[in-house]
Enzyme design. Structure first.
Site, PDB file in Angstrom:
ATOM      1  N   ASN A 176     -10.804  -2.127   0.900  1.00 28.87           N
ATOM      2  CA  ASN A 176     -10.046  -2.533  -0.283  1.00 28.87           C
ATOM      3  C   ASN A 176     -10.645  -3.797  -0.898  1.00 28.87           C
ATOM      4  OD1 ASN A 176      -6.986  -1.524   1.326  1.00 28.87           O
ATOM      5  ND2 ASN A 176      -8.050  -0.476  -0.337  1.00 28.87           N
ATOM      6  N   ARG A 181      -6.985   2.094   9.384  1.00 26.38           N
ATOM      7  CA  ARG A 181      -6.183   1.139   8.618  1.00 26.38           C
ATOM      8  C   ARG A 181      -4.697   1.495   8.636  1.00 26.38           C
ATOM      9  NH1 ARG A 181      -9.443   4.179   5.361  1.00 26.38           N
ATOM     10  NH2 ARG A 181      -8.616   5.236   3.499  1.00 26.38           N
ATOM     11  N   ARG A 231       1.984   2.088   1.797  1.00 25.65           N
ATOM     12  CA  ARG A 231       0.554   2.187   2.069  1.00 25.65           C
ATOM     13  C   ARG A 231       0.225   1.270   3.241  1.00 25.65           C
ATOM     14  NH1 ARG A 231      -2.874   1.196  -3.308  1.00 25.65           N
ATOM     15  NH2 ARG A 231      -4.562   1.505  -1.794  1.00 25.65           N
ATOM     16  N   HIS A 232      -0.911   1.493   3.833  1.00 22.72           N
ATOM     17  CA  HIS A 232      -1.389   0.616   4.896  1.00 22.72           C
ATOM     18  C   HIS A 232      -1.575  -0.805   4.361  1.00 22.72           C
ATOM     19  CE1 HIS A 232      -5.259   0.722   2.828  1.00 22.72           C
ATOM     20  NE2 HIS A 232      -5.061   2.035   2.696  1.00 22.72           N
ATOM     21  N   GLU A 292      -5.881   9.932   3.850  1.00 25.17           N
ATOM     22  CA  GLU A 292      -6.186   9.723   2.438  1.00 25.17           C
ATOM     23  C   GLU A 292      -6.951  10.922   1.882  1.00 25.17           C
ATOM     24  OE1 GLU A 292      -5.621   8.838  -0.401  1.00 25.17           O
ATOM     25  OE2 GLU A 292      -6.250   6.745  -0.617  1.00 25.17           O
ATOM     26  N   HIS A 344      -1.475   6.383   2.536  1.00 21.76           N
ATOM     27  CA  HIS A 344      -2.517   5.898   1.642  1.00 21.76           C
ATOM     28  C   HIS A 344      -2.055   6.144   0.209  1.00 21.76           C
ATOM     29  CE1 HIS A 344      -5.207   5.692   5.187  1.00 21.76           C
ATOM     30  NE2 HIS A 344      -4.489   6.735   5.572  1.00 21.76           N
TER      31      HIS A 344
END
Length: 626
Positions: A385, A469, A378-379, A492, A560
């Site tokens: 977040n 991101r 994931r980023h 995402e 994502h």
């Protein structure tokens, strides 16, 4: 579909007549739908196919199409005849529970083997067998021994007793009265098998001589277990709602393939689609590589590699005695087939019809066994977040920036480690092999370019989504050393009207939607413009998966949570109901290395304290706790 690697005899050039040794069959039902929703119990055998594979005993491909079709939400299993054959030849009438079934899924019914019974489960009543550490080999019907006088009347007609005339011009003759004791005795006599020999308490060594077509006792066992395995496959499709069954066996003779077609048509009629897949190998180095891989398989594990390799080559020559390639007969009788030559260098297809067959061929067109690594993460942590918001397109936080820098350094390090390991493997490969050497030659390694340091390098790709991101997580990779691409397919899952909200806000403001999503996360689609479901993610990632399978380069996919879940579910062969709840936290980096017999999987966790990634021993994917 297992690989159908054709074998070349010792005294033939690769350009001369080559003979495959193993063939696999894949049954499926016609009229398959492209619907990617959760599979429903089909009426009869909607959307099913059976695939028969033809290949050498050194083949490696059946697991990959199974993974792909399962990931597309079409329940697929591999039915391997070799597993039953090894038990039968050892003289055991009880099938041990395998630690890992061939298809990667836990069996939902008992799978036992009997040399004589034609039932799917073999021994149905076995109170006397439970707790017995060893069993004397014998002929059993429903778990009970039969005496020799009654044996002839109880034997089912062997698979190899096939009336050739029944298949002329593609027509299948109606079955004879299989309940007739006369027919059963005639079938046994045609095989010239002495039932007294079958009852002898001996273990048949599974050396090359076991596969000699003139070895009647072994031939009977091989045909019998092939029939039982095929019946198990058909039971899975016709009675348990399966979509695709892969019959992984050595189906290299015309008589075996005719038996398969007759048995399928007798049980399922004309509606069950059948696709024959044959893998042929002309490349001598690739063939040698496949044979070396066989040395670590169940037939040759822990044996002297020189003797094992010699025995395996002799086994190939045994199959060559009766080998008939897929093609001429199948074309005369309008039977679909695919030939894969040199693991995808060339593909020949005939009468491919239906969604599942077309998807199988599409996958095989892009399949390869080149050694490479696939990294998924994931980023780095984003500002959204920190606030618990879903969706959106925010920048990385300070921790996310640190993650991006560490990820770049770690990937550079792992790339160097890989190159050194490949050079060492090449140096340790001997021909002929020496004791302890099971390292196969790498036909693709020499195709990679040399770097300025004189070492051989494989190209390395970095793919991100189109969201900030993800792009920022890959910003420190040098474009001179890494091929960086951005693709919307890795975006995402779009939350539609709920983009930028927290789950707590959704629960309060859209309680009905919140509850609907909890009931079926994989099929739930967010309302509003652009709203998506996990099934939509699977659909748009299909092209990404095929491209990853096609390429020979390393690749890092920076995605994502929903994307990482779907990608990991594919490579790990997870069930569709596990996808939407897979635990994929920030700071985890997953490595997958495709192998002929599966995928090596490792997980690394980022440590802010050391600013580095550390291997997590024995890591297993699991469902999220919340």
């Amino acid at each position: 579909m297992s690989s159908y690697t054709a074998t070349v005899s010792e005294d033939l050039r690769a350009s001369e007549h080559v003979q495959p040794i193993k063939e696999n069959i894949m049954p499926h039902s016609r009229g398959s739908s492209a619907n990617l929703g959760p599979p429903q119990p089909p009426p009869k055998y909607r959307s099913s196919i059976g695939t028969a594979l033809t290949d050498t005993p050194a083949t490696t491909a059946p697991n990959s199409p199974r993974m792909y079709l399962n990931w597309l939400q079409h329940d697929t299993r591999i039915f391997n005849v070799g597993e039953r054959r090894r038990v039968a030849a050892r003289g055991s009438s009880r099938q041990p529970t395998p630690a890992k079934p061939t298809n990667g899924f836990r069996r939902d019914f008992d799978f036992r083997s009997s040399l004589i019974t034609g039932s799917l489960n073999g021994i149905l009543k076995q109170k006397s067998l439970l707790g017995s550490p060893t069993l004397a080999p014998g002929i059993l019907v429903n778990g009970h021994d039969v005496d020799q006088e009654s044996t002839n009347d109880l034997l089912p007609p062997p698979a190899v007793d096939t009336d050739e005339s029944a298949f002329s011009d593609g027509q299948i003759a109606p079955p004879d009265d299989t309940d007739s004791p006369l027919r059963k005795r005639r079938s046994v006599e045609a095989l010239r098998v002495d039932t007294h020999d079958l009852l002898e308490p001996e273990v048949l060594e599974q050396t090359a001589d076991f596969f000699d077509p003139e070895n009647t006792k072994a031939a009977y066992i091989r045909e019998q277990v092939a029939q039982e395995t095929l019946d198990e496959l058909l039971d899975y499709i016709l009675e348990q709602g399966g979509s695709v069954g892969i019959f992984d066996a050595t189906n290299s003779t015309l008589k075996r393939r005719q038996m398969i077609m007759k048995r399928i048509r007798d049980r399922a009629g004309p509606e069950l689609g059948v696709l024959f897949l044959e893998s042929i190998c002309f490349d001598e180095q690739l063939l040698e590589s496949n044979m070396r891989l066989k040395l670590s398989g169940p037939d040759y594990r822990d044996q002297n590699p020189v003797a094992a390799l010699a025995d395996f080559k002799k086994r190939r020559s045994m199959y060559q005695k009766t080998y008939v390639p897929v093609g001429e007969y199948e074309e005369r009788n309008n039977q679909p087939y695919v030939q894969m030559i040199d693991v995808g260098r060339k593909i020949v297809s005939h009468r491919i019809q239906g969604f599942l067959s077309a998807q199988t061929v599409y996958y095989l067109l892009n399949f390869n066994l080149s050694p490479r690594q696939i990294w998924i993460t994931r980023h780095g942590e984003s500002l959204d977040n920190l606030n618990g918001k879903i969706g959106g397109d925010s920048d990385l936080s300070a921790k996310g920036e640190a993650y991006a820098k560490a990820l770049t350094m770690f990937m550079q390090h792992e790339r160097r480690v890989w190159d050194v390991r490949q050079v060492d493997k090449a140096r340790l490969t001997h021909f002929p092999p020496i004791p302890g050497d099971v390292t196969p030659p790498n036909p693709d390694y020499s195709h990679h370019g040399e770097g300025s340091d004189g070492q051989t390098h494989s190209s390395f790709c970095v793919w991100t989504s189109m969201l900030k991101r993800s792009i920022q997580t890959a910003q420190y990779f040098d474009e001179e050393e890494f091929e960086i691409k951005q693709m919307r397919m890795l975006d995402e899952l779009n939350a539609g009207a709920m983009e930028g909200m927290t789950y707590e806000e959704i629960k309060i403001k859209h309680k009905h939607e919140y509850e609907q999503r909890k009931k079926d996360k994989i099929a739930y689609r967010y309302p509003g413009a652009g709203g998506e479901s996990y099934l939509d993610i699977i659909n748009r990632l299909r092209a990404v998966i095929v491209e990853v399978e096609r390429m020979t380069d390393h690749v890092l996919l920076v995605g994502h949570r929903s994307v990482a879940r779907v990608l990991l579910a594919y490579f790990k062969g997870l069930k569709h109901e596990d996808i939407a709840d897979l635990d994929v936290p920030l700071g985890m980096l997953y490595m997958l290395e495709p192998k002929p017999y599966g995928v090596d999987f490792k997980a690394y966790r980022y440590s802010p304290e050391t600013d580095w990634f550390h291997l997590v021993p024995n890591y297993e994917l699991r469902r999220a706790t919340s």
